[in-house]
Design an enzyme around this catalytic site. Sequence first.
Site, PDB file in Angstrom:
ATOM      1  N   ILE A   1      -6.922  10.270   9.627  1.00 22.21           N
ATOM      2  CA  ILE A   1      -5.200  10.564   9.815  1.00 22.21           C
ATOM      3  C   ILE A   1      -5.252  11.545   8.615  1.00 22.21           C
ATOM      4  CG2 ILE A   1      -3.257  10.048   9.048  1.00 22.21           C
ATOM      5  CD1 ILE A   1      -3.976   8.527  11.465  1.00 22.21           C
TER       6      ILE A   1
ATOM      7  N   LYS B   1     -10.785  -4.950   9.829  1.00 22.85           N
ATOM      8  CA  LYS B   1     -10.000  -4.753  10.580  1.00 22.85           C
ATOM      9  C   LYS B   1      -9.988  -5.426  12.085  1.00 22.85           C
ATOM     10  CE  LYS B   1      -7.578  -1.943   8.544  1.00 22.85           C
ATOM     11  NZ  LYS B   1      -5.933  -1.750   8.128  1.00 22.85           N
TER      12      LYS B   1
ATOM     13  N   GLY C   1       1.065  -1.634   0.028  1.00 20.15           N
ATOM     14  CA  GLY C   1      -0.228  -0.360   0.310  1.00 20.15           C
ATOM     15  C   GLY C   1       0.852   0.945  -0.702  1.00 20.15           C
TER      16      GLY C   1
ATOM     17  N   ASP D   1       0.254  -7.873  -6.036  1.00 16.77           N
ATOM     18  CA  ASP D   1      -0.961  -7.655  -5.615  1.00 16.77           C
ATOM     19  C   ASP D   1      -1.477  -8.582  -4.625  1.00 16.77           C
ATOM     20  OD1 ASP D   1      -4.039  -8.941  -7.564  1.00 16.77           O
ATOM     21  OD2 ASP D   1      -4.305  -8.572  -5.596  1.00 16.77           O
TER      22      ASP D   1
ATOM     23  N   TYR E   1     -14.945  -3.312   6.455  1.00 17.69           N
ATOM     24  CA  TYR E   1     -13.822  -2.461   6.863  1.00 17.69           C
ATOM     25  C   TYR E   1     -13.567  -2.405   8.689  1.00 17.69           C
ATOM     26  CZ  TYR E   1      -9.839   0.503   7.780  1.00 17.69           C
ATOM     27  OH  TYR E   1      -8.791   1.624   7.593  1.00 17.69           O
TER      28      TYR E   1
ATOM     29  N   GLY F   1      -0.381   4.961  -1.152  1.00 17.25           N
ATOM     30  CA  GLY F   1      -1.586   5.180  -0.446  1.00 17.25           C
ATOM     31  C   GLY F   1      -1.517   6.623   1.169  1.00 17.25           C
ATOM     32  N   GLN F   2      -2.390   6.839   1.013  1.00 19.36           N
ATOM     33  CA  GLN F   2      -2.091   7.627   2.324  1.00 19.36           C
ATOM     34  C   GLN F   2      -0.691   8.049   3.144  1.00 19.36           C
ATOM     35  OE1 GLN F   2      -4.901   8.715   4.974  1.00 19.36           O
ATOM     36  NE2 GLN F   2      -4.544  10.970   5.097  1.00 19.36           N
TER      37      GLN F   2
HETATM   38  C1  VAH Z   1     -11.835   5.728   7.086  1.00 13.41           C
HETATM   39  N1  VAH Z   1      -9.220   7.141   7.269  1.00 13.41           N
HETATM   40  O1  VAH Z   1     -11.713   6.836   7.193  1.00 13.41           O
HETATM   41  C2  VAH Z   1     -10.089   5.661   7.431  1.00 13.41           C
HETATM   42  C3  VAH Z   1      -9.596   4.976   8.921  1.00 13.41           C
HETATM   43  C4  VAH Z   1     -10.669   5.859  11.069  1.00 13.41           C
HETATM   44  C5  VAH Z   1     -10.772   6.214   9.721  1.00 13.41           C
HETATM   45  O2  VAH Z   1     -10.412   4.133   8.834  1.00 13.41           O
HETATM   46  O3  VAH Z   1     -11.925   4.851   6.515  1.00 13.41           O
END
Ligand code: VAH
Length: 320
Positions: A172, A147, A8, A53, A143, A11-12
Amino acid sequence: MDRILVTGAAGQIGSDLVPELRNLYGNENVIAAGHVTPLPEDIRASGPSITLDVRSYETVDRAIKEHGITVVYHLSSLLSALAEANRPLAYAVNFTGNFNILEASLSNGVKRVNLPSSIAVFGADAPSLDTPNDVSLNPTSLYGVSKVYGETMGTYYRHLGLDVRGSRLPGIISWKTEPTAGTTDYAVAIFYGAISEGRYTCYLRPDTALPMMYMPDAIRSLILLDQADPTRLIHSANFNITAMSFTPAQIAREIEARVPGFQIDYEIDPLRQAIADSWPDSIDDSPARNEWDWQPNYNMSAMVDDMLANLRSKLSIDVG
Ligand code: VAH
């Protein structure tokens, strides 16, 4: 010297983490791996960069073998809003990708895997203020479920002998690479709006408090946890960490004090509002402070000053 793989990397977080790791470990010892988004030019120019990938075990296994990887920072992930919009892809990247990284790291004798988690692991049943580290996790976003999966799998692989570590990152804020389809992205986009147009339309309600952190603190936290003394760690892949909490109305006031005339209005996105409402307003990160000396350097005011200064030069627009 450790040989570090960062997935990644486009990514940010990845695009800020790779340069910092290359400063610490040497450019040639940090392999930046991206997949869909092209890696930033400065990352491609400063050290080894590969296309990876994570959905394919064979490519992950081959990358770890060919580059003699000893440490992994696994950042590849679809963020919260995008994961809701594309569940099959989110499953393949966030679940299968996590498994491939852990299994290939174990089978190739990798020393440590850094597997960042997120405040998205908490559900609406968790205390919303100063959410403790060890509470029941009932996320209502895919998501967030991915996690929880990552934390649980990380703990399982620790039992198999793989040193897996991770923190539950808050939203972030950074200026180098914009985040892609997260729920906390407003806290970055508001700065672009303030500088470019003097205004911003926010997709969350003005009173929606969320835990946040400035990127320099996030990068430092990832490296600090990787380098932490393992004998001090009671937790492993599931540390709460935070630096501040604020609402859109509060950050707008801080910006308006520095960008005269800045205006915010609101068009609520029901999906991202529902996700944000299921997350804590603030979290308790005392285990991270006690077990590996976590301590943020940036509060909201310092972050706003630094964001505006860096975005002004990035966008080469002078405001305020
Ligand atoms: C999001 N920036 O908004 C991520 C993060 C806690 C936020 O998981 O999905």
